[in-house]
Write a protein that holds these residues in place. Structure first.
Motif, PDB file in Angstrom:
ATOM      1  N   ASP A 171       0.851  -1.183   0.000  1.00 59.96           N
ATOM      2  CA  ASP A 171       0.000   0.000   0.000  1.00 59.96           C
ATOM      3  C   ASP A 171       0.893   1.241   0.000  1.00 59.96           C
ATOM      4  O   ASP A 171       1.914   1.277   0.696  1.00 59.96           O
ATOM      5  N   GLN A 192       0.081   5.468  -0.056  1.00 60.28           N
ATOM      6  CA  GLN A 192      -0.944   6.504  -0.142  1.00 60.28           C
ATOM      7  C   GLN A 192      -0.439   7.827   0.428  1.00 60.28           C
ATOM      8  O   GLN A 192       0.437   7.846   1.304  1.00 60.28           O
ATOM      9  N   ARG A 238       2.731   0.560   3.445  1.00 54.23           N
ATOM     10  CA  ARG A 238       2.769  -0.775   4.058  1.00 54.23           C
ATOM     11  C   ARG A 238       3.670  -1.653   3.206  1.00 54.23           C
ATOM     12  O   ARG A 238       3.464  -1.779   1.990  1.00 54.23           O
ATOM     13  N   ASP A 272       4.326  -0.852   8.679  1.00 54.26           N
ATOM     14  CA  ASP A 272       3.504   0.315   8.366  1.00 54.26           C
ATOM     15  C   ASP A 272       4.323   1.541   8.746  1.00 54.26           C
ATOM     16  O   ASP A 272       4.700   1.695   9.916  1.00 54.26           O
ATOM     17  N   TYR A 311       6.688   5.098  -4.841  1.00 54.39           N
ATOM     18  CA  TYR A 311       6.484   3.648  -4.691  1.00 54.39           C
ATOM     19  C   TYR A 311       7.788   2.908  -4.987  1.00 54.39           C
ATOM     20  O   TYR A 311       8.201   2.015  -4.252  1.00 54.39           O
ATOM     21  N   ASP A 321      -5.587  -9.095   8.521  1.00 58.25           N
ATOM     22  CA  ASP A 321      -4.772  -8.665   7.390  1.00 58.25           C
ATOM     23  C   ASP A 321      -3.283  -8.808   7.674  1.00 58.25           C
ATOM     24  O   ASP A 321      -2.497  -9.185   6.794  1.00 58.25           O
TER      25      ASP A 321
END
Length: 236
Positions: free
Chosen positions: A100, A102, A126, A140, A153, A187
């Motif tokens: 992830d 964001q 993450r 995280d 990324y 998760d």
């Protein structure tokens, strides 16, 4: 002249461990069984076992027996090194899988740790940290946009600390950590390939530059069957 019999037996046992015939955590057969298997005296077998205990492949547990030692990663929490640096020091090549990425308004507790104003945003990332396709850590992490406007990324598939020190040119000084044993959420359990009733170790940490600026807040979830944490205490 060849090597002594006990060393040849130790080498044979070592091969069986490396081939997976004896699994980590398994109790080894009794001395009598091994002496019959290798056609040697129990004293010779005992010597072979002693060699492998000294090499760290076997461990003796008082009152229980001798076991194939679990080869956990020994993580010194007083040493500030990245996962990538830690794995490479053990001759392992890590992989960072970004699950992830964001741009968000941080949760309240993260905002407080990073000392941000209400309108400041962070990158939330993450990452699954793997070695040989086995997930070791789920991370995280929250990084202020104003400190790392060019974060991407692609950068986070590599070493975060390498990027900060070599690309951004900032010197990392300290990390303040809190270790908590927890049961993983669904998760997190899925990302670490463990059951939800398997305890894991969670480290909440924030890190600072030499000038005292808090640049990162992270929550790292470690598989307890892959890691052990060590502390070194010195008497004043």
């Amino acid at each position: 002249m060849g090597s002594p019999l006990y060393r040849r037996i130790a080498q044979q046992i070592k091969k069986e461990i490396e081939s997976g015939q004896w699994k980590q955590g398994d109790s080894i057969p009794a001395e009598l069984h091994l002496s019959e298997k290798y056609e040697a005296s129990r004293v010779t077998v005992r010597q072979a076992i002693k060699v492998l205990v000294e090499e760290g492949l076997l461990e003796k547990i008082q009152g229980s027996g001798t076991y194939v030692k679990e080869q956990k990663i020994e993580h010194n929490i007083f040493e500030l090194i990245s996962f990538t640096e830690e794995m490479r020091s053990l001759s392992k090549e890590p992989v960072n899988r970004v699950l992830d990425f964001q741009l968000i308004h941080p949760p309240d507790h993260v905002q407080r740790k990073l000392k941000l104003s209400d309108n400041e945003k962070v990158f939330y990332v993450r990452r699954q940290r793997l070695v040989d396709e086995v997930p070791y850590v789920l991370e995280d992490t929250y990084l202020p946009v104003n400190l790392f406007p060019n974060l991407s990324y692609q950068i986070m598939t590599g070493s975060k600390y390498d990027y900060i020190e070599k690309e951004v040119g900032k010197k990392i000084k300290d990390s303040f950590q809190e270790v908590i044993p927890v049961l993983p959420s669904e998760d997190i359990a899925e990302a670490l390939t463990v059951n939800v009733d398997t305890p894991i170790l969670k480290i909440q940490s924030y890190s600072v530059f030499e000038d005292g600026t808090v640049f990162e807040y992270s929550e790292n979830h470690f598989k307890s069957d892959e890691y052990k944490f060590t502390l070194r205490a010195s008497r004043p």
